[in-house]
Write an enzyme that holds these catalytic residues in place. Structure first.
Site, PDB file in Angstrom:
ATOM      1  N   HIS A 205       0.097 -48.379 -18.877  1.00  0.00           N
ATOM      2  CA  HIS A 205       0.723 -47.627 -19.109  1.00  0.00           C
ATOM      3  C   HIS A 205       2.068 -47.729 -19.826  1.00  0.00           C
ATOM      4  O   HIS A 205       2.602 -46.496 -20.059  1.00  0.00           O
ATOM      5  CB  HIS A 205       1.179 -47.458 -17.233  1.00  0.00           C
TER       6      HIS A 205
HETATM    7  C1  UD1 Z   1       7.594 -43.936 -15.832  1.00  0.00           C
HETATM    8  C2  UD1 Z   1       9.563 -45.033 -16.139  1.00  0.00           C
HETATM    9  C3  UD1 Z   1       8.553 -46.238 -16.757  1.00  0.00           C
HETATM   10  C4  UD1 Z   1       7.170 -46.553 -15.111  1.00  0.00           C
HETATM   11  C5  UD1 Z   1       6.242 -46.038 -14.576  1.00  0.00           C
HETATM   12  C6  UD1 Z   1       6.513 -46.358 -13.595  1.00  0.00           C
HETATM   13  C7  UD1 Z   1      10.462 -43.722 -17.975  1.00  0.00           C
HETATM   14  C8  UD1 Z   1      11.181 -43.619 -18.902  1.00  0.00           C
HETATM   15  N1  UD1 Z   1       9.589 -44.518 -17.375  1.00  0.00           N
HETATM   16  O1  UD1 Z   1       7.001 -44.113 -16.523  1.00  0.00           O
HETATM   17  O2  UD1 Z   1       9.210 -47.456 -16.846  1.00  0.00           O
HETATM   18  O3  UD1 Z   1       7.198 -48.028 -15.460  1.00  0.00           O
HETATM   19  O4  UD1 Z   1       7.268 -44.490 -14.450  1.00  0.00           O
HETATM   20  O5  UD1 Z   1       4.723 -45.559 -12.618  1.00  0.00           O
HETATM   21  O6  UD1 Z   1      11.105 -43.537 -16.711  1.00  0.00           O
HETATM   22  N2  UD1 Z   1       2.400 -37.643 -14.508  1.00  0.00           N
HETATM   23  C9  UD1 Z   1       1.894 -37.075 -13.148  1.00  0.00           C
HETATM   24  N3  UD1 Z   1       1.729 -36.997 -12.616  1.00  0.00           N
HETATM   25  C10 UD1 Z   1       3.378 -38.080 -11.470  1.00  0.00           C
HETATM   26  C11 UD1 Z   1       3.890 -38.145 -12.713  1.00  0.00           C
HETATM   27  C12 UD1 Z   1       3.719 -38.921 -14.006  1.00  0.00           C
HETATM   28  O7  UD1 Z   1       1.012 -36.303 -13.831  1.00  0.00           O
HETATM   29  O8  UD1 Z   1       3.299 -38.034 -10.433  1.00  0.00           O
HETATM   30  C13 UD1 Z   1       2.241 -37.905 -15.876  1.00  0.00           C
HETATM   31  C14 UD1 Z   1       3.094 -36.496 -16.299  1.00  0.00           C
HETATM   32  O9  UD1 Z   1       1.878 -35.756 -17.336  1.00  0.00           O
HETATM   33  C15 UD1 Z   1       4.141 -37.014 -17.586  1.00  0.00           C
HETATM   34  C16 UD1 Z   1       3.740 -38.795 -17.497  1.00  0.00           C
HETATM   35  O10 UD1 Z   1       3.018 -38.904 -16.478  1.00  0.00           O
HETATM   36  O11 UD1 Z   1       4.713 -36.048 -17.903  1.00  0.00           O
HETATM   37  C17 UD1 Z   1       4.860 -39.478 -17.739  1.00  0.00           C
HETATM   38  O12 UD1 Z   1       5.557 -39.128 -16.184  1.00  0.00           O
HETATM   39  P1  UD1 Z   1       7.174 -40.139 -16.739  1.00  0.00           P
HETATM   40  O13 UD1 Z   1       8.145 -40.047 -14.809  1.00  0.00           O
HETATM   41  O14 UD1 Z   1       7.975 -39.231 -17.954  1.00  0.00           O
HETATM   42  O15 UD1 Z   1       7.014 -41.144 -17.215  1.00  0.00           O
HETATM   43  P2  UD1 Z   1       6.119 -42.948 -16.585  1.00  0.00           P
HETATM   44  O16 UD1 Z   1       4.734 -43.501 -17.822  1.00  0.00           O
HETATM   45  O17 UD1 Z   1       5.363 -42.879 -15.384  1.00  0.00           O
HETATM   46  N1  UDP Z   2       1.344 -50.773  -8.090  1.00  0.00           N
HETATM   47  C1  UDP Z   2       0.643 -49.079  -7.505  1.00  0.00           C
HETATM   48  N2  UDP Z   2      -0.664 -49.228  -7.698  1.00  0.00           N
HETATM   49  C2  UDP Z   2      -1.187 -48.946  -8.977  1.00  0.00           C
HETATM   50  C3  UDP Z   2      -0.250 -49.403 -10.002  1.00  0.00           C
HETATM   51  C4  UDP Z   2       0.864 -50.463  -9.496  1.00  0.00           C
HETATM   52  O1  UDP Z   2       0.750 -49.409  -5.970  1.00  0.00           O
HETATM   53  O2  UDP Z   2      -1.777 -48.528  -9.209  1.00  0.00           O
HETATM   54  C5  UDP Z   2       2.908 -50.850  -7.584  1.00  0.00           C
HETATM   55  C6  UDP Z   2       2.960 -52.614  -8.567  1.00  0.00           C
HETATM   56  O3  UDP Z   2       2.085 -53.076  -6.632  1.00  0.00           O
HETATM   57  C7  UDP Z   2       4.163 -52.744  -7.972  1.00  0.00           C
HETATM   58  C8  UDP Z   2       5.281 -51.286  -9.008  1.00  0.00           C
HETATM   59  O4  UDP Z   2       3.980 -50.320  -8.162  1.00  0.00           O
HETATM   60  O5  UDP Z   2       4.642 -53.147  -6.984  1.00  0.00           O
HETATM   61  C9  UDP Z   2       4.542 -51.616 -10.304  1.00  0.00           C
HETATM   62  O6  UDP Z   2       5.262 -50.082 -11.029  1.00  0.00           O
HETATM   63  P1  UDP Z   2       4.590 -49.956 -12.422  1.00  0.00           P
HETATM   64  O7  UDP Z   2       3.806 -51.340 -12.880  1.00  0.00           O
HETATM   65  O8  UDP Z   2       4.140 -47.888 -12.031  1.00  0.00           O
HETATM   66  O9  UDP Z   2       6.097 -50.188 -12.634  1.00  0.00           O
HETATM   67  P2  UDP Z   2       6.284 -51.292 -13.637  1.00  0.00           P
HETATM   68  O10 UDP Z   2       7.022 -52.502 -13.341  1.00  0.00           O
HETATM   69  O11 UDP Z   2       5.857 -51.470 -15.302  1.00  0.00           O
HETATM   70  O12 UDP Z   2       7.916 -50.999 -13.787  1.00  0.00           O
END
Ligand code: UD1
Ligand code: UDP
Length: 378
Positions: A205
């Site tokens: 991601h």
């Molecule tokens: C964010 C964090 C990243 C983390 C990740 C965990 C930042 C800059 N990035 O990235 O560090 O690893 O979360 O999962 O804060 N979206 C949905 N549903 C949701 C949330 C998001 O559809 O519930 C979609 C939306 O289109 C959104 C995109 O995902 O624009 C990105 O979401 P965003 O929270 O901006 O960043 P992540 O890629 O999720």
């Molecule tokens: N995780 C989860 N379901 C998923 C992917 C990740 O529960 O499908 C959990 C994982 O076990 C860990 C946390 O989410 O506890 C990590 O989050 P993510 O990978 O979204 O973000 P990052 O750590 O890269 O910021």
């Protein structure tokens, strides 16, 4: 009884904030859980409250998705009046997401003590939005709770004072241990027809891996090649789901919806190999003793390379496939960093409450910047 606002907003925040909240409440602090609303889908949010036994947020800012600036601004605009209303003694922020930075910035400007949990991690890749968030959040924080000695070294090198730094251990591992037995009871393997030790688990991601169709396509081809030896499942983050429609999916990889916490821990624990670009997954696989290939050029968690099961393999498809085959041919070795012992939340609560009891800020606001600036060791 100090009032402490704990902030969570996105998936990786929930498992980090829970042990800190629990430990603070055990010590009779008045804890207010503020959810920024950065993540909101049931599979990215609600399931974590259920699985972790996290109580519903006391306040919800409802900020939702947007560009970095939009999201930061919305969180700040909603959080500022809340800080004025609640007048907390401290704000605790965790991890490195946009919500972490936005709330730390509001609290610091409001003159409230800021505590950063998971401080000091550095990938040294300024192209990662999280790296900007980490560096700036640390700079705004009064108390910095580091998960590992490398993080303390980074902070000392940036000029932070020892009286601000606490080697607390890893809160994500607190939550892993607290929930492992329940996770192992999950029927997720059965539901997906998976045999323990006979499948691989992948997650992707990071914007650098999934936002560009060419990069994502080449990583998926590498995963498909690995899948010739080991069937792979890929729970898909919503950011990646949007791109996959464009790129298409090669044979051999099975997509799943984002997994709940207990299911995902169960999937990790029984996997033969994990391939990921997640931060937290590098740590959990190390704690579980499951080999992990990190499909990135850098990691902010180098201790998982030296004292865990992680291999930083980069994004070159040939290297990913070759390394995966080498790992599959060898035995698993479990190693565990110190202080990943399930008690990080307790240590954080003790240090934060001791700090507040002793009178709050370590030194007047206007002296902090100057003091930090004069003690840089690099
Ligand atoms: C964010 C964090 C990243 C983390 C990740 C965990 C930042 C800059 N990035 O990235 O560090 O690893 O979360 O999962 O804060 N979206 C949905 N549903 C949701 C949330 C998001 O559809 O519930 C979609 C939306 O289109 C959104 C995109 O995902 O624009 C990105 O979401 P965003 O929270 O901006 O960043 P992540 O890629 O999720
Ligand atoms: N995780 C989860 N379901 C998923 C992917 C990740 O529960 O499908 C959990 C994982 O076990 C860990 C946390 O989410 O506890 C990590 O989050 P993510 O990978 O979204 O973000 P990052 O750590 O890269 O910021």
């Amino acid at each position: 009884m100090p009032r402490i606002v704990c902030v969570a907003g996105a998936r990786p925040n929930f498992m980090k904030v829970k042990p800190v909240m629990d430990a603070l409440e055990e010590r009779h602090a008045d804890v207010v859980l503020v959810h920024t609303g950065q993540h909101y889908d049931a599979a990215m949010n609600d399931v974590f409250f259920q699985d972790l036994g996290l109580r519903p947020p006391d306040r919800h800012l409802g900020t939702g998705s947007g560009s970095h600036a939009e999201q930061t601004a919305r969180v700040m605009t909603a959080f500022e009046p809340l800080v004025a209303e609640l007048a907390p003694d401290a704000v605790v922020v965790v991890g490195d997401v946009t919500s972490t930075l936005a709330c730390a910035l509001v609290a610091a400007k409001a003159g409230v003590t800021v505590a950063h949990v998971e401080a000091g991690l550095r990938s040294r890749d300024w192209g990662m939005p999280e790296e900007v968030n980490r560096v700036v959040t640390d700079r705004l924080s009064d108390l910095l709770f580091a998960p590992s000695p490398d993080a303390i070294d980074n902070l000392r090198a940036e000029g932070y004072h020892d009286d601000q730094l606490h080697l607390a251990g890893n809160v994500m591992i607190d939550t892993l241990y607290a929930n492992l037995d329940r996770a192992l009871e999950s029927d997720v393997l059965h539901r997906h027809g998976l045999t323990p030790g006979a499948y691989g688990l992948a997650t992707l991601h990071r914007p650098a891996n999934v936002d560009d169709a060419g990069t994502l396509g080449s990583l998926l081809q590498a995963l498909a090649e690995v899948a010739r030896d080991l069937p792979l499942v890929l729970p898909v983050h919503p950011r990646t789901a949007a791109r996959l429609e464009e790129v298409g999916l090669p044979d051999g990889i099975r997509l799943l919806p984002p997994a709940g916490y207990l299911d995902f821990i169960a999937l990790q624990a029984s996997a033969r190999l994990v391939l990921t670009d997640s931060g937290g997954v590098q740590e959990e696989t190390s704690a579980l003793g499951v080999p992990c290939l990190t499909l990135r050029d850098s990691t902010e968690r180098p201790i998982t390379l030296t004292e865990g099961t992680n291999i930083l393999v980069g994004r070159d498809p040939e290297r990913i496939v070759t390394t995966a085959r080498q790992v599959l041919a060898g035995p698993n070795a479990k190693r565990m960093p110190d202080l990943w012992d399930g008690r990080a939340g307790q240590r954080i609560a003790d240090a934060l409450l001791a700090h507040l009891t002793a009178g709050g800020r370590l030194r007047p606001t206007d002296e902090r910047g100057a003091a930090r600036g004069t003690t840089a060791t690099v």
